[in-house]
Design a protein around this motif. Structure first.
Motif, mmCIF file in Angstrom:
data_model
loop_
_atom_site.group_PDB
_atom_site.id
_atom_site.type_symbol
_atom_site.label_atom_id
_atom_site.label_comp_id
_atom_site.label_asym_id
_atom_site.label_seq_id
_atom_site.Cartn_x
_atom_site.Cartn_y
_atom_site.Cartn_z
ATOM 1 N N VAL A 82 -4.353 -29.593 25.679
ATOM 2 C CA VAL A 82 -5.551 -29.084 25.014
ATOM 3 C C VAL A 82 -6.474 -28.415 26.035
ATOM 4 N N GLY A 83 -6.642 -29.043 27.196
ATOM 5 C CA GLY A 83 -7.499 -28.473 28.231
ATOM 6 C C GLY A 83 -6.959 -27.156 28.769
ATOM 7 N N PHE A 84 -5.645 -27.093 28.985
ATOM 8 C CA PHE A 84 -5.047 -25.853 29.485
ATOM 9 C C PHE A 84 -5.202 -24.753 28.444
ATOM 10 N N TYR A 85 -4.957 -25.066 27.188
ATOM 11 C CA TYR A 85 -5.096 -24.079 26.112
ATOM 12 C C TYR A 85 -6.520 -23.525 26.078
ATOM 13 N N ARG A 86 -7.511 -24.381 26.106
ATOM 14 C CA ARG A 86 -8.899 -23.927 26.016
ATOM 15 C C ARG A 86 -9.310 -23.083 27.219
ATOM 16 N N ALA A 87 -8.728 -23.368 28.369
ATOM 17 C CA ALA A 87 -9.097 -22.642 29.586
ATOM 18 C C ALA A 87 -8.400 -21.298 29.705
ATOM 19 N N HIS A 88 -7.187 -21.182 29.176
ATOM 20 C CA HIS A 88 -6.381 -19.990 29.470
ATOM 21 C C HIS A 88 -6.014 -19.141 28.261
ATOM 22 N N TYR A 89 -6.101 -19.670 27.059
ATOM 23 C CA TYR A 89 -5.832 -18.863 25.874
ATOM 24 C C TYR A 89 -7.168 -18.369 25.322
ATOM 25 N N ARG A 90 -7.875 -17.638 26.138
ATOM 26 C CA ARG A 90 -9.229 -17.230 25.830
ATOM 27 C C ARG A 90 -9.275 -15.797 25.314
ATOM 28 N N ALA A 91 -10.223 -15.546 24.433
ATOM 29 C CA ALA A 91 -10.289 -14.265 23.747
ATOM 30 C C ALA A 91 -10.453 -13.094 24.708
ATOM 31 N N ASP A 92 -11.326 -13.244 25.695
ATOM 32 C CA ASP A 92 -11.619 -12.103 26.557
ATOM 33 C C ASP A 92 -10.467 -11.727 27.480
ATOM 34 N N GLU A 93 -9.398 -12.532 27.497
ATOM 35 C CA GLU A 93 -8.226 -12.213 28.304
ATOM 36 C C GLU A 93 -7.012 -11.884 27.444
ATOM 37 N N ALA A 94 -7.169 -11.881 26.132
ATOM 38 C CA ALA A 94 -6.044 -11.654 25.226
ATOM 39 C C ALA A 94 -5.692 -10.173 25.140
ATOM 40 N N VAL A 95 -4.396 -9.899 25.038
ATOM 41 C CA VAL A 95 -3.893 -8.544 24.841
ATOM 42 C C VAL A 95 -3.019 -8.548 23.585
ATOM 43 N N VAL A 96 -3.393 -7.744 22.604
ATOM 44 C CA VAL A 96 -2.650 -7.630 21.352
ATOM 45 C C VAL A 96 -1.913 -6.297 21.328
ATOM 46 N N ALA A 97 -0.618 -6.343 21.021
ATOM 47 C CA ALA A 97 0.176 -5.123 20.856
ATOM 48 C C ALA A 97 0.755 -5.113 19.448
ATOM 49 N N VAL A 98 0.651 -3.988 18.763
ATOM 50 C CA VAL A 98 1.114 -3.864 17.390
ATOM 51 C C VAL A 98 1.882 -2.557 17.242
ATOM 52 N N ILE A 99 3.052 -2.611 16.633
ATOM 53 C CA ILE A 99 3.788 -1.402 16.284
ATOM 54 C C ILE A 99 4.432 -1.602 14.922
ATOM 55 N N GLY A 100 4.310 -0.586 14.064
ATOM 56 C CA GLY A 100 4.989 -0.692 12.784
ATOM 57 C C GLY A 100 4.248 -0.095 11.620
ATOM 58 N N ASP A 101 4.618 -0.574 10.461
ATOM 59 C CA ASP A 101 4.250 0.016 9.185
ATOM 60 C C ASP A 101 2.895 -0.478 8.675
ATOM 61 N N VAL A 102 1.846 -0.187 9.437
ATOM 62 C CA VAL A 102 0.475 -0.466 9.015
ATOM 63 C C VAL A 102 -0.410 0.687 9.478
#
Length: 438
Positions: free
Chosen positions: A198-218
């Motif tokens: 839980v501690g690792f998740y909260r420290a490292h899965y943070r919004a300001d470091e997230a990268v989203v990639a999307v490809i397809g039918d939208v």
């Protein structure tokens, strides 16, 4: 239906072939919470591919709890938002979708492939969003996965290729965070607790470091909604994340490990280059000639074709946020290990000293540029590149510029880059399956 399906496939191939030859239409924006989004619109197939990644790979492990990063990532989809892993699996199978993971030294995240229809897309995104934003890390699942991981590690530690790779990584990186993956032991896995995950998740899965990639039918508007749905409730951490330290050059050292294998497993190398390295293209093209081009490479010619010492021998650079490894690998009969090492080292030294010939460079460019469209012949492959471009903050024109930059590489540039960057005398060597250990 058969004709319609073939039309879909043809249209998809036409799209990626065109994208490989012309500008790939990458759209990019940054959300208010800091999430960076990379999107390619393609309506030729009713499919949607999505990746969400974070700087939460092995290098972010806790040195007192090695294996924590991997276990945290592994449990993301094994219970989330009140859904059990069985429910997650069943609901994904019900719509023919696939939710998997990506994990390496730098990155950790989830990947989704689903049909783009409203029902399928909606259900798949709901599950992915819960896995990313509200993982449960169930105690019973953690206990089971710890037992499984310990058994797998104990088995792996008997295999010569695992022994070689683990020791090689440790010798190259020493005290650098890239060496943490080599420190995982059954005892460190057994010591992991739910609160650690839980501690690792909260420290490292943070919004300001997230990268989203999307490809397809939208549409672009739908892509924005998808990115928001997947990241709106991600953890918000205080302060800036710690940057990874620069990698120090390894010192020349050879380790020989006894093993009953009939063949010796040999690895040679040093820290190599980063994803944004100014020498990237001379080193990349040069390595293709040295050992990355299969049967067209120098190492294959000298070690296999001329002397028959191995079936295969290779070299590669693995570019990372900091200097990833430059590695030469081969397997040979135990009694031939010393001879093979001599030939490999001489071939490498000659290449570093003299560089390639003009003819070798010409053929390498033809092969690399000619094969480049195959790197973009599916949405999945394009997604892979989108994640790399996004995570490492490469230019949006990276894929469009790739072939041109390869074409501009000269023999002099390769020779200069290899002389400055590759140091045969400072490389580490690991031999597992040696007749004499030392």
């Amino acid at each position: 239906m058969r004709i319609k399906f073939l039309d879909f496939v043809f249209a998809g191939l036409l799209f990626v072939a065109t994208a490989a030859q012309a500008a790939l239409p990458i759209q990019h924006w940054q959300m208010d919470n800091g999430v960076r989004v990379y999107f390619v619109e393609n309506h030729d197939l009713p499919l949607l591919d999505i990746s969400v990644e974070f700087p939460a790979g092995d290098s972010r492990d806790d040195k007192f709890r090695p294996g924590l990063a991997s276990m945290t990532h592994h449990l993301l989809t094994l219970g989330a938002g009140g859904m059990t892993e069985e429910e997650i699996s069943r609901r994904m199978a019900d719509i023919g979708a696939n939710l998997g993971g990506s994990f390496d030294q730098d990155r950790a995240g989830l990947r989704l492939r689903t049909l783009s229809g409203e029902r399928e897309r909606g259900q798949a995104l709901e599950i992915m969003a819960k896995s990313l934003q509200s993982p449960d890390f169930p105690e019973a699942v953690l206990a089971r996965e710890k037992t499984r991981s310990i058994a797998e590690l104990k088995e792996a530690k008997t295999q010569p290729d695992f022994i070689a790779g683990r020791l090689f990584n440790s010798m190259i990186y020493g005290t650098h965070p890239y060496a943490l993956s080599s420190m995982v032991e059954p005892e460190s896995i057994a010591a992991l607790r739910r609160e650690d995950l839980v501690g690792f998740y909260r420290a490292h899965y943070r919004a300001d470091e997230a990268v989203v990639a999307v490809i397809g039918d939208v549409t672009p508007a739908q892509a924005r909604e998808i990115a928001a749905q997947l990241t709106a409730a991600l953890p918000r951490a205080e302060g800036e994340p710690q940057p990874l330290p620069v990698v120090a050059m390894s010192m020349g050292e050879t380790r020989k490990i006894a093993h009953p294998a009939t063949q010796s497993h040999i690895l040679i190398g040093q820290p190599g280059m980063t994803r944004t390295d100014p020498d990237y293209f001379p080193l990349y093209v040069g390595n293709y000639i040295l050992g990355g081009g299969g049967f067209a490479s120098r190492l294959i010619e000298e070690v296999r074709q001329k002397r028959g010492l191995v079936y295969s021998v290779y070299s590669y650079f693995l570019p990372l946020q900091q200097s990833g490894p430059f590695q030469i690998g081969l397997q040979t009969k135990r009694e031939q290990a010393d001879e093979a090492l001599v030939v490999v080292r001489k071939t490498l030294q000659d290449f570093v000293s003299r560089g390639p010939t003009e003819d070798e460079l010409k053929k390498a460019k033809q092969n690399i540029v000619g094969g480049f469209p195959l790197r973009l012949d599916s949405n999945k492959k394009i997604l892979d590149y989108l994640t790399v471009i996004g995570f490492y903050r490469l230019p949006l024109s990276y894929l469009d510029d790739f072939s041109g930059k390869v074409e501009k590489v000269t023999v002099a540039q390769i020779r200069d880059a290899f002389i400055r960057r590759i140091h045969p005398g400072k490389m580490v060597t690991v031999v597992v399956g040696a007749d004499e250990a030392k």
